[in-house]
Design a protein around this motif. Structure first.
Motif, PDB file in Angstrom:
ATOM      1  N   VAL A   1       2.794  -7.750  17.076  1.00  0.00           N
ATOM      2  CA  VAL A   1       2.957  -9.151  17.477  1.00  0.00           C
ATOM      3  C   VAL A   1       1.974 -10.024  16.707  1.00  0.00           C
ATOM      4  CG1 VAL A   1       2.855 -10.767  19.414  1.00  0.00           C
ATOM      5  CG2 VAL A   1       3.721  -8.449  19.769  1.00  0.00           C
ATOM      6  N   GLU A   2       2.519 -11.011  16.057  1.00  0.00           N
ATOM      7  CA  GLU A   2       1.796 -12.061  15.335  1.00  0.00           C
ATOM      8  C   GLU A   2       1.107 -11.566  14.067  1.00  0.00           C
ATOM      9  OE1 GLU A   2      -0.056 -16.204  16.855  1.00  0.00           O
ATOM     10  OE2 GLU A   2      -0.787 -14.399  17.817  1.00  0.00           O
ATOM     11  N   ARG A   3       0.241 -10.582  14.192  1.00  0.00           N
ATOM     12  CA  ARG A   3      -0.422 -10.026  13.017  1.00  0.00           C
ATOM     13  C   ARG A   3      -0.784  -8.578  13.303  1.00  0.00           C
ATOM     14  NH1 ARG A   3      -4.828 -12.406  10.593  1.00  0.00           N
ATOM     15  NH2 ARG A   3      -3.909 -14.426  10.912  1.00  0.00           N
ATOM     16  N   PRO A   4      -0.781  -7.736  12.272  1.00  0.00           N
ATOM     17  CA  PRO A   4      -1.105  -6.329  12.496  1.00  0.00           C
ATOM     18  C   PRO A   4      -2.592  -6.135  12.785  1.00  0.00           C
ATOM     19  CG  PRO A   4      -0.770  -6.761  10.159  1.00  0.00           C
ATOM     20  CD  PRO A   4      -0.426  -8.026  10.886  1.00  0.00           C
ATOM     21  N   GLU A   5      -2.902  -5.000  13.410  1.00  0.00           N
ATOM     22  CA  GLU A   5      -4.313  -4.668  13.653  1.00  0.00           C
ATOM     23  C   GLU A   5      -4.994  -4.273  12.352  1.00  0.00           C
ATOM     24  OE1 GLU A   5      -4.733  -1.744  16.740  1.00  0.00           O
ATOM     25  OE2 GLU A   5      -3.517  -2.916  18.136  1.00  0.00           O
TER      26      GLU A   5
ATOM     27  N   ASP B 256       0.872  -1.174   0.000  1.00  0.00           N
ATOM     28  CA  ASP B 256       0.000   0.000   0.000  1.00  0.00           C
ATOM     29  C   ASP B 256       0.911   1.227   0.000  1.00  0.00           C
ATOM     30  OD1 ASP B 256      -1.661   2.146   0.580  1.00  0.00           O
ATOM     31  OD2 ASP B 256      -2.753   1.102   2.173  1.00  0.00           O
ATOM     32  N   GLU B 257       1.158   1.767  -1.177  1.00  0.00           N
ATOM     33  CA  GLU B 257       2.109   2.873  -1.346  1.00  0.00           C
ATOM     34  C   GLU B 257       1.714   4.108  -0.539  1.00  0.00           C
ATOM     35  OE1 GLU B 257       5.078   2.980  -2.866  1.00  0.00           O
ATOM     36  OE2 GLU B 257       4.989   0.893  -3.532  1.00  0.00           O
ATOM     37  N   ALA B 258       0.435   4.406  -0.468  1.00  0.00           N
ATOM     38  CA  ALA B 258      -0.014   5.589   0.282  1.00  0.00           C
ATOM     39  C   ALA B 258       0.290   5.425   1.771  1.00  0.00           C
ATOM     40  CB  ALA B 258      -1.502   5.823   0.064  1.00  0.00           C
TER      41      ALA B 258
ATOM     42  N   GLU C 130       3.373 -12.904   7.272  1.00  0.00           N
ATOM     43  CA  GLU C 130       3.718 -11.509   7.564  1.00  0.00           C
ATOM     44  C   GLU C 130       5.131 -11.097   7.148  1.00  0.00           C
ATOM     45  OE1 GLU C 130       1.358  -9.508   8.308  1.00  0.00           O
ATOM     46  OE2 GLU C 130      -0.120 -11.028   8.853  1.00  0.00           O
ATOM     47  N   THR C 131       6.101 -11.973   7.292  1.00  0.00           N
ATOM     48  CA  THR C 131       7.486 -11.586   7.023  1.00  0.00           C
ATOM     49  C   THR C 131       7.723 -11.205   5.563  1.00  0.00           C
ATOM     50  OG1 THR C 131       8.153 -13.067   8.817  1.00  0.00           O
ATOM     51  CG2 THR C 131       9.908 -12.209   7.405  1.00  0.00           C
ATOM     52  N   PRO C 132       7.239 -11.965   4.588  1.00  0.00           N
ATOM     53  CA  PRO C 132       7.441 -11.537   3.197  1.00  0.00           C
ATOM     54  C   PRO C 132       6.780 -10.186   2.903  1.00  0.00           C
ATOM     55  CG  PRO C 132       6.734 -13.822   3.266  1.00  0.00           C
ATOM     56  CD  PRO C 132       6.595 -13.270   4.653  1.00  0.00           C
ATOM     57  N   ARG C 133       5.642  -9.938   3.507  1.00  0.00           N
ATOM     58  CA  ARG C 133       4.972  -8.643   3.343  1.00  0.00           C
ATOM     59  C   ARG C 133       5.861  -7.528   3.887  1.00  0.00           C
ATOM     60  NH1 ARG C 133      -1.193 -10.199   5.357  1.00  0.00           N
ATOM     61  NH2 ARG C 133      -1.605 -11.656   3.658  1.00  0.00           N
ATOM     62  N   PHE C 134       6.411  -7.768   5.066  1.00  0.00           N
ATOM     63  CA  PHE C 134       7.275  -6.769   5.703  1.00  0.00           C
ATOM     64  C   PHE C 134       8.507  -6.497   4.838  1.00  0.00           C
ATOM     65  CE2 PHE C 134      10.753  -5.571   8.522  1.00  0.00           C
ATOM     66  CZ  PHE C 134      10.197  -4.443   9.129  1.00  0.00           C
ATOM     67  N   ILE C 135       9.097  -7.534   4.301  1.00  0.00           N
ATOM     68  CA  ILE C 135      10.278  -7.369   3.447  1.00  0.00           C
ATOM     69  C   ILE C 135       9.928  -6.504   2.238  1.00  0.00           C
ATOM     70  CG2 ILE C 135      11.920  -8.590   1.944  1.00  0.00           C
ATOM     71  CD1 ILE C 135      11.758 -10.923   4.041  1.00  0.00           C
ATOM     72  N   ARG C 136       8.785  -6.761   1.639  1.00  0.00           N
ATOM     73  CA  ARG C 136       8.318  -5.952   0.499  1.00  0.00           C
ATOM     74  C   ARG C 136       8.129  -4.487   0.904  1.00  0.00           C
ATOM     75  NH1 ARG C 136       8.420  -7.235  -4.845  1.00  0.00           N
ATOM     76  NH2 ARG C 136       6.507  -8.253  -5.444  1.00  0.00           N
ATOM     77  N   ILE C 137       7.541  -4.271   2.080  1.00  0.00           N
ATOM     78  CA  ILE C 137       7.303  -2.915   2.580  1.00  0.00           C
ATOM     79  C   ILE C 137       8.627  -2.182   2.767  1.00  0.00           C
ATOM     80  CG2 ILE C 137       6.482  -1.597   4.585  1.00  0.00           C
ATOM     81  CD1 ILE C 137       4.306  -3.897   4.847  1.00  0.00           C
ATOM     82  N   MET C 138       9.596  -2.855   3.356  1.00  0.00           N
ATOM     83  CA  MET C 138      10.893  -2.213   3.598  1.00  0.00           C
ATOM     84  C   MET C 138      11.592  -1.899   2.276  1.00  0.00           C
ATOM     85  SD  MET C 138      11.383  -1.565   6.776  1.00  0.00           S
ATOM     86  CE  MET C 138       9.659  -1.124   6.798  1.00  0.00           C
ATOM     87  N   GLU C 139      11.469  -2.769   1.307  1.00  0.00           N
ATOM     88  CA  GLU C 139      12.054  -2.494  -0.013  1.00  0.00           C
ATOM     89  C   GLU C 139      11.368  -1.291  -0.657  1.00  0.00           C
ATOM     90  OE1 GLU C 139      13.472  -7.011  -1.229  1.00  0.00           O
ATOM     91  OE2 GLU C 139      11.741  -6.126  -2.232  1.00  0.00           O
TER      92      GLU C 139
ATOM     93  N   VAL D  13       0.147   0.337   7.779  1.00  0.00           N
ATOM     94  CA  VAL D  13      -0.587   1.277   8.626  1.00  0.00           C
ATOM     95  C   VAL D  13      -0.100   1.201  10.069  1.00  0.00           C
ATOM     96  CG1 VAL D  13      -2.883   1.823   9.568  1.00  0.00           C
ATOM     97  CG2 VAL D  13      -2.606   1.331   7.121  1.00  0.00           C
ATOM     98  N   ASP D  14       0.065  -0.005  10.588  1.00  0.00           N
ATOM     99  CA  ASP D  14       0.504  -0.159  11.979  1.00  0.00           C
ATOM    100  C   ASP D  14       1.911   0.404  12.196  1.00  0.00           C
ATOM    101  OD1 ASP D  14      -1.934  -1.445  12.125  1.00  0.00           O
ATOM    102  OD2 ASP D  14      -1.157  -3.243  13.108  1.00  0.00           O
ATOM    103  N   LEU D  15       2.814   0.178  11.242  1.00  0.00           N
ATOM    104  CA  LEU D  15       4.165   0.752  11.352  1.00  0.00           C
ATOM    105  C   LEU D  15       4.115   2.277  11.319  1.00  0.00           C
ATOM    106  CD1 LEU D  15       6.258  -1.663   9.112  1.00  0.00           C
ATOM    107  CD2 LEU D  15       6.605  -1.237  11.554  1.00  0.00           C
ATOM    108  N   ALA D  16       3.301   2.825  10.422  1.00  0.00           N
ATOM    109  CA  ALA D  16       3.182   4.276  10.331  1.00  0.00           C
ATOM    110  C   ALA D  16       2.653   4.860  11.639  1.00  0.00           C
ATOM    111  CB  ALA D  16       2.263   4.652   9.164  1.00  0.00           C
TER     112      ALA D  16
END
Length: 178
Positions: free
Chosen positions: A162-166, A74-76, A104-113, A171-174
């Motif tokens: 933890v485990e899964r975002p809300e 989600d670029e926005a 979750e981890t592959p999603r996070f890796i994509r987000i960080m990239e 969004v949760d990281l932001a």
């Protein structure tokens, strides 16, 4: 022969055949009940422990690769991550055997990239089924479930997922970094 005797003979044969397998390098799973044994060689489970590279996860482990390839960031929602100026460390504790980590981890890796922010440093720590690693890296953090994403600034924890975002990882990281 009656059906009961046939069932007894079949069960007895099954029991002894699995015992033969169990004595040939196979063993009962710790939590498995009954007479059926499984061979650990058949599981072909990969458990990486200690510091793990993101590239290793998404190129060498099928469960991670598929999620990585299919996830659309989600670029926005990551705009705050892209513009973050404060040095930030994110420690991700994962189990390469864990279904939630596969998601979750592959999603996070994509987000960080996609965020592509040099102010964000990510460390991945793999743990075994007892949630430990040989170097004791994960033991420095108070966690019980995985994946656990620990966000730190100035050496202090400012939030975690933890485990899964809300809502979503983006969004949760932001929210944590706001």
């Amino acid at each position: 022969m009656t059906n009961n005797i046939k069932a007894l003979l079949a069960t007895t044969a099954l029991f002894f055949s699995t015992q033969a397998l169990a004595n040939n390098g196979c063993a009962f799973d710790e939590k498995q009940e009954g007479f059926i044994a499984t061979c650990s060689e058949e599981k072909q489970e990969v458990i990486l422990t200690g510091e793990v590279q993101a590239q290793t996860l998404v190129t060498e482990l099928d469960d991670f690769t598929q999620g990585y390839k299919s996830y659309q960031v989600d670029e926005a929602a990551i705009a705050p991550l892209k513009s973050l100026q404060t040095p930030t460390e994110i420690v991700v504790i994962i189990g390469t055997w864990c279904p939630d980590c596969h998601r979750e981890t592959p999603r996070f890796i994509r987000i960080m990239e996609a965020a592509n922010n040099p102010n964000i440093k990510v460390t991945y720590i793999g743990v075994d089924r007892k949630k430990q690693d040989p170097e004791g890296l994960a033991a420095k953090y108070d966690f019980t479930r995985i994946p656990t994403f620990i966000v730190k600034q100035d050496g202090k924890e400012i939030g975690r997922i933890v485990e899964r975002p809300e809502t979503s990882l983006e969004v949760d990281l932001a929210k944590i970094l706001d």
